[in-house]
Design a protein around this motif. Structure first.
Motif, mmCIF file in Angstrom:
data_model
loop_
_atom_site.group_PDB
_atom_site.id
_atom_site.type_symbol
_atom_site.label_atom_id
_atom_site.label_comp_id
_atom_site.label_asym_id
_atom_site.label_seq_id
_atom_site.Cartn_x
_atom_site.Cartn_y
_atom_site.Cartn_z
ATOM 1 N N LYS A 51 0.884 -1.292 -0.055
ATOM 2 C CA LYS A 51 0.141 -0.046 -0.180
ATOM 3 C C LYS A 51 0.917 1.282 0.117
ATOM 4 N N LYS A 52 2.242 1.284 0.322
ATOM 5 C CA LYS A 52 2.737 2.330 0.676
ATOM 6 C C LYS A 52 3.192 2.787 -0.927
ATOM 7 N N ASN A 53 2.964 2.026 -1.935
ATOM 8 C CA ASN A 53 3.440 2.266 -3.310
ATOM 9 C C ASN A 53 2.385 1.805 -4.217
ATOM 10 N N ALA A 54 1.085 2.062 -3.569
ATOM 11 C CA ALA A 54 -0.154 1.641 -4.398
ATOM 12 C C ALA A 54 -0.448 2.408 -5.839
ATOM 13 N N GLY A 55 0.243 3.415 -6.053
ATOM 14 C CA GLY A 55 -0.075 4.107 -6.967
ATOM 15 C C GLY A 55 1.081 3.341 -8.111
ATOM 16 N N LYS B 189 -3.936 10.690 -16.611
ATOM 17 C CA LYS B 189 -5.234 10.553 -15.712
ATOM 18 C C LYS B 189 -5.246 8.782 -15.301
ATOM 19 N N LEU B 190 -4.219 7.963 -16.149
ATOM 20 C CA LEU B 190 -4.359 6.569 -15.918
ATOM 21 C C LEU B 190 -3.780 6.153 -14.532
ATOM 22 N N LYS B 191 -2.956 6.795 -14.114
ATOM 23 C CA LYS B 191 -2.120 6.484 -12.759
ATOM 24 C C LYS B 191 -3.134 6.764 -11.657
ATOM 25 N N PRO B 192 -3.906 7.852 -11.355
ATOM 26 C CA PRO B 192 -4.551 8.008 -10.390
ATOM 27 C C PRO B 192 -5.758 7.275 -10.250
ATOM 28 N N HIS B 193 -6.565 6.830 -11.552
ATOM 29 C CA HIS B 193 -7.397 6.049 -11.776
ATOM 30 C C HIS B 193 -7.169 4.642 -11.314
ATOM 31 N N ALA B 194 -5.938 4.075 -11.751
ATOM 32 C CA ALA B 194 -5.397 2.908 -11.416
ATOM 33 C C ALA B 194 -5.391 2.773 -9.979
ATOM 34 N N LYS B 195 -4.933 3.696 -9.352
ATOM 35 C CA LYS B 195 -4.508 3.654 -7.939
ATOM 36 C C LYS B 195 -5.842 3.651 -7.038
ATOM 37 N N SER B 196 -6.786 4.199 -7.611
ATOM 38 C CA SER B 196 -8.111 4.157 -7.072
ATOM 39 C C SER B 196 -8.625 2.859 -7.080
ATOM 40 N N CYS C 287 -8.129 -3.714 -2.893
ATOM 41 C CA CYS C 287 -7.557 -4.343 -2.003
ATOM 42 C C CYS C 287 -7.977 -3.997 -0.476
ATOM 43 N N GLU C 288 -8.622 -3.079 -0.297
ATOM 44 C CA GLU C 288 -9.201 -2.549 0.991
ATOM 45 C C GLU C 288 -10.354 -3.346 1.255
ATOM 46 N N ALA C 289 -11.176 -3.728 0.053
ATOM 47 C CA ALA C 289 -12.295 -4.532 0.124
ATOM 48 C C ALA C 289 -12.126 -6.035 0.410
ATOM 49 N N THR D 112 0.117 -9.091 -10.496
ATOM 50 C CA THR D 112 0.578 -7.510 -9.976
ATOM 51 C C THR D 112 1.026 -8.118 -8.527
ATOM 52 N N ILE D 113 0.082 -8.707 -7.676
ATOM 53 C CA ILE D 113 0.415 -9.044 -6.273
ATOM 54 C C ILE D 113 1.560 -9.963 -6.059
ATOM 55 N N LYS D 114 1.763 -10.897 -6.988
ATOM 56 C CA LYS D 114 2.648 -11.862 -7.145
ATOM 57 C C LYS D 114 3.999 -11.139 -6.978
ATOM 58 N N GLU D 115 3.917 -10.207 -8.110
ATOM 59 C CA GLU D 115 5.297 -9.443 -8.381
ATOM 60 C C GLU D 115 5.724 -8.691 -7.280
ATOM 61 N N ALA D 116 4.497 -7.978 -6.545
ATOM 62 C CA ALA D 116 4.802 -7.088 -5.473
ATOM 63 C C ALA D 116 5.463 -7.816 -4.281
#
Length: 199
Positions: free
Chosen positions: A67-71, A107-114, A120-122, A166-170
Motif C-alpha cells: 500500500k505504500k506504493n499503491a500508485g 489520468k491513468l495512474k490516479p484512476h489505476a491507484k483508486s 485491496c481494501e475490500a 501484480t500482487i505476485k510481483e509485488a
C-alpha cells in the motif's frame, strides 16, 4: 505473448487463464444494504466463514507490503490488463484519444491507484465485515459504468489474472498458492457485488 483483444464474444483459451468456475468466475451473488454511515455493503453471511482467518492474514500481510506504493502497483496492474487485452483501452475516455504512452498518461495512474486500493481494501475487510465494503463510492454507479461499457465475464477474468500477477510481483517470495487463493476469493466477491448492479 500477446492475447487476442476482448469483445462480448471473446474466447480466451490461453492455459495461463484457467476457465473453471472455481478459479475465475464469481460464484456468489450478493445482497446489498446501506447502513447509517453511508457505507455500502454487499454480502452473504457465508462469506465470513468461507474467507478464513488464515486467508485474511495473508491478504492483510501482502496489502501492508504494497500500500505504500499503491500508485505504482495500481499502474502496473492496469498495464498488465492492457497488455493482455489492448481493446480494453477503448473503455476509458481519457485513453481513447491519447497519443502518449500509457504509463505517461496523467489520468491513468490516479484512476489505476483508486481501483487498486478499492479492490485491496475490500479484500482486507472481507472476513471482518462478512461482506464487500466500499467507501466513497456506490456499487450502483460502478455497476452502471461497467454495464454501459459492455464489460463481460472475460474482462473480469483478465482483470483477475492481472491483479494476481501484480500482487505476485509485488510480494516476491511471500507469494504462495494459499495467498493466490485468498486474493482470488476476495476478488470474486467484489465482482459478484458489482455484477448485481450491472443494469
Amino acid at each position: 505473448m500477446k492475447w487476442a483483444p476482448l469483445s462480448a464474444a471473446a474466447n480466451i483459451e490461453d492455459p495461463k487463464i484457467p476457465r473453471s468456475a472455481a478459479e475465475y468466475r464469481p460464484w456468489f451473488y450478493l445482497s446489498m444494504h446501506i447502513v447509517s454511515d453511508g457505507e455500502i455493503k454487499c454480502g452473504n453471511l457465508e462469506v465470513a466463514s468461507l474467507f478464513t482467518e488464515e486467508q485474511e492474514a495473508l491478504v492483510v500481510k501482502s496489502w501492508n507490503l504494497m500500500k505504500k506504493n499503491a500508485g505504482e502497483w495500481g499502474l502496473k496492474f492496469f498495464l498488465k490488463i492492457f497488455e493482455i487485452a489492448p481493446s480494453a483501452q477503448k473503455m476509458f475516455s481519457f485513453l481513447r484519444d491519447s497519443n502518449v504512452p500509457l504509463e505517461q498518461n496523467a489520468k491513468l495512474k490516479p484512476h489505476a491507484k483508486s481501483v487498486f486500493v478499492m479492490t485491496c481494501e475490500a479484500a482486507v475487510q472481507l472476513r471482518k465485515s462478512g461482506r464487500v465494503v466500499i467507501r466513497d463510492s456506490t456499487l450502483t454507479k460502478i455497476g452502471a459504468v461497467h454495464f454501459k461499457y459492455g464489460v463481460v465475464d472475460e474482462h473480469f477474468e483478465v482483470t483477475k489474472y492481472a491483479l494476481l500477477e501484480t500482487i505476485k510481483e509485488a510480494v516476491g517470495e511471500m507469494w504462495s498458492g494459499e495467498m493466490k487463493a485468498a486474493w482470488g476469493l476476495a476478488y470474486d466477491q467484489l465482482v459478484a457485488a458489482i455484477k448485481t448492479h450491472m443494469k
